[in-house]
Design a protein around this motif. Structure first.
Motif, short mmCIF file in Angstrom:
data_model
loop_
_atom_site.label_atom_id
_atom_site.label_comp_id
_atom_site.label_asym_id
_atom_site.label_seq_id
_atom_site.Cartn_x
_atom_site.Cartn_y
_atom_site.Cartn_z
N ILE A 1 -31.16 90.61 31.22
CA ILE A 1 -29.87 90.41 31.89
C ILE A 1 -29.87 90.97 33.31
CG2 ILE A 1 -28.79 92.53 31.06
CD1 ILE A 1 -26.27 90.79 30.48
N SER A 2 -30.69 91.96 33.56
CA SER A 2 -30.75 92.55 34.90
C SER A 2 -31.36 91.60 35.92
CB SER A 2 -31.54 93.86 34.87
OG SER A 2 -32.89 93.60 34.51
N GLY A 3 -31.97 90.53 35.44
CA GLY A 3 -32.57 89.54 36.33
C GLY A 3 -31.61 88.48 36.82
N PHE A 4 -30.31 88.68 36.53
CA PHE A 4 -29.31 87.68 36.87
C PHE A 4 -28.10 88.30 37.52
CE2 PHE A 4 -31.29 84.11 34.83
CZ PHE A 4 -32.13 84.70 33.92
N ALA A 5 -27.44 87.51 38.37
CA ALA A 5 -26.20 87.92 39.04
C ALA A 5 -25.31 86.69 39.15
CB ALA A 5 -26.52 88.50 40.41
N SER A 6 -24.13 86.84 39.67
CA SER A 6 -23.19 85.73 39.90
C SER A 6 -22.96 84.93 38.64
CB SER A 6 -23.72 84.80 41.00
OG SER A 6 -23.84 85.49 42.21
N TRP A 7 -22.21 85.49 37.73
CA TRP A 7 -21.92 84.89 36.44
C TRP A 7 -20.73 83.94 36.52
CZ3 TRP A 7 -24.88 86.13 32.13
CH2 TRP A 7 -25.80 87.16 32.31
N GLY A 8 -20.77 82.91 35.65
CA GLY A 8 -19.62 82.03 35.52
C GLY A 8 -18.58 82.64 34.60
N GLN A 9 -17.50 81.89 34.37
CA GLN A 9 -16.40 82.37 33.53
C GLN A 9 -16.67 82.16 32.06
OE1 GLN A 9 -13.56 84.01 34.66
NE2 GLN A 9 -14.79 84.05 36.52
N GLY A 10 -17.59 81.30 31.73
CA GLY A 10 -17.94 81.06 30.33
C GLY A 10 -17.24 79.85 29.74
N THR A 11 -17.86 79.28 28.71
CA THR A 11 -17.26 78.18 27.96
C THR A 11 -17.47 78.45 26.48
OG1 THR A 11 -17.19 75.76 27.73
CG2 THR A 11 -19.36 76.74 28.10
N GLN A 12 -16.42 78.23 25.69
CA GLN A 12 -16.47 78.55 24.27
C GLN A 12 -17.17 77.46 23.49
OE1 GLN A 12 -15.13 81.35 22.46
NE2 GLN A 12 -16.31 80.42 20.79
N VAL A 13 -18.10 77.86 22.64
CA VAL A 13 -18.75 76.96 21.69
C VAL A 13 -18.45 77.49 20.29
CG1 VAL A 13 -20.94 76.12 20.80
CG2 VAL A 13 -20.57 76.26 23.27
N THR A 14 -17.88 76.62 19.46
CA THR A 14 -17.56 76.99 18.09
C THR A 14 -18.22 76.00 17.14
OG1 THR A 14 -15.43 77.91 18.78
CG2 THR A 14 -15.74 77.46 16.43
N VAL A 15 -19.01 76.51 16.21
CA VAL A 15 -19.71 75.67 15.24
C VAL A 15 -19.11 75.96 13.86
CG1 VAL A 15 -21.91 74.95 14.29
CG2 VAL A 15 -21.78 75.80 16.65
N SER A 16 -18.53 74.95 13.27
CA SER A 16 -17.90 75.13 11.97
C SER A 16 -18.87 74.79 10.85
CB SER A 16 -16.66 74.25 11.86
OG SER A 16 -17.03 72.89 11.93
N SER A 17 -18.72 75.52 9.74
CA SER A 17 -19.63 75.30 8.60
C SER A 17 -19.06 74.28 7.64
CB SER A 17 -19.88 76.63 7.89
OG SER A 17 -18.66 77.18 7.47
N ALA B 1 -20.11 81.29 20.11
CA ALA B 1 -20.04 82.32 21.14
C ALA B 1 -19.44 81.73 22.40
CB ALA B 1 -21.43 82.88 21.44
N VAL B 2 -19.16 82.60 23.36
CA VAL B 2 -18.87 82.15 24.72
C VAL B 2 -20.21 82.08 25.45
CG1 VAL B 2 -17.69 82.63 26.88
CG2 VAL B 2 -16.58 83.17 24.71
N TYR B 3 -20.46 80.95 26.08
CA TYR B 3 -21.72 80.73 26.77
C TYR B 3 -21.50 80.85 28.28
CZ TYR B 3 -24.11 79.28 22.54
OH TYR B 3 -24.70 79.27 21.30
N TYR B 4 -22.36 81.64 28.92
CA TYR B 4 -22.27 81.91 30.34
C TYR B 4 -23.54 81.44 31.05
CZ TYR B 4 -18.69 85.27 28.87
OH TYR B 4 -17.58 85.88 28.33
N CYS B 5 -23.37 80.88 32.22
CA CYS B 5 -24.54 80.65 33.07
C CYS B 5 -24.57 81.70 34.17
CB CYS B 5 -24.59 79.24 33.63
SG CYS B 5 -23.35 78.86 34.87
N ALA B 6 -25.74 81.91 34.72
CA ALA B 6 -25.91 82.93 35.75
C ALA B 6 -27.04 82.54 36.68
CB ALA B 6 -26.20 84.29 35.12
N VAL B 7 -26.94 83.02 37.89
CA VAL B 7 -27.98 82.80 38.89
C VAL B 7 -28.98 83.93 38.83
CG1 VAL B 7 -28.46 82.47 41.33
CG2 VAL B 7 -26.29 81.67 40.38
#
Length: 124
Positions: A108-124, A92-98
């Motif tokens: 999700i309503s408990g957070f604001a100011s989101w980052g741009q995200g970073t992709q995590v890919t797990v191969s099988s 998934a794309v992982y996002y942090c938030a304040v």
């Protein structure tokens, strides 16, 4: 306004580990809880973990309990997500938030100011 920059994503094999970082600008970082969410293609954004402003309280989504660990370093204005025993379904794309309060919450309503995200890919 706090700005967030995530890093540490990448491609990893099933069972591997990654450590995500989220660096925050601004002097208010230590006043608020922080959280990590993720979003896979075609799915809604999903709660992963949150941490209170002091770091003394943490909260995890059921799908990552026992595998992921959230932590923060208020001196560095940074929150981390250590991800172990990764599975393909963690891809998934992982996002942090304040958070909007000092307390660790999961909605999700408990957070604001989101980052741009970073992709995590797990191969099988």
């Amino acid at each position: 306004q706090v700005q967030l920059v995530e890093s540490g994503g990448g491609l990893v094999q099933d069972g591997g580990s990654l450590r995500l970082s989220c660096a925050a600008s601004g002097r208010t970082f230590s006043r608020y809880a922080m959280g990590w969410f993720r979003q896979a293609p075609g799915k809604e954004r999903e709660f992963v973990a949150s941490i209170s402003r002091s770091g003394g309280s943490t909260y995890y989504g059921d799908s990552v309990k026992g595998r992921f660990t959230i932590s923060r370093d208020n001196a560095k204005n940074t929150v981390y997500l250590q991800m172990n025993s990764l599975k393909p379904e963690d891809t998934a794309v992982y996002y942090c938030a304040v958070g909007v309060s000092p307390f660790a919450v999961s909605h999700i309503s408990g957070f604001a100011s989101w980052g741009q995200g970073t992709q995590v890919t797990v191969s099988s």
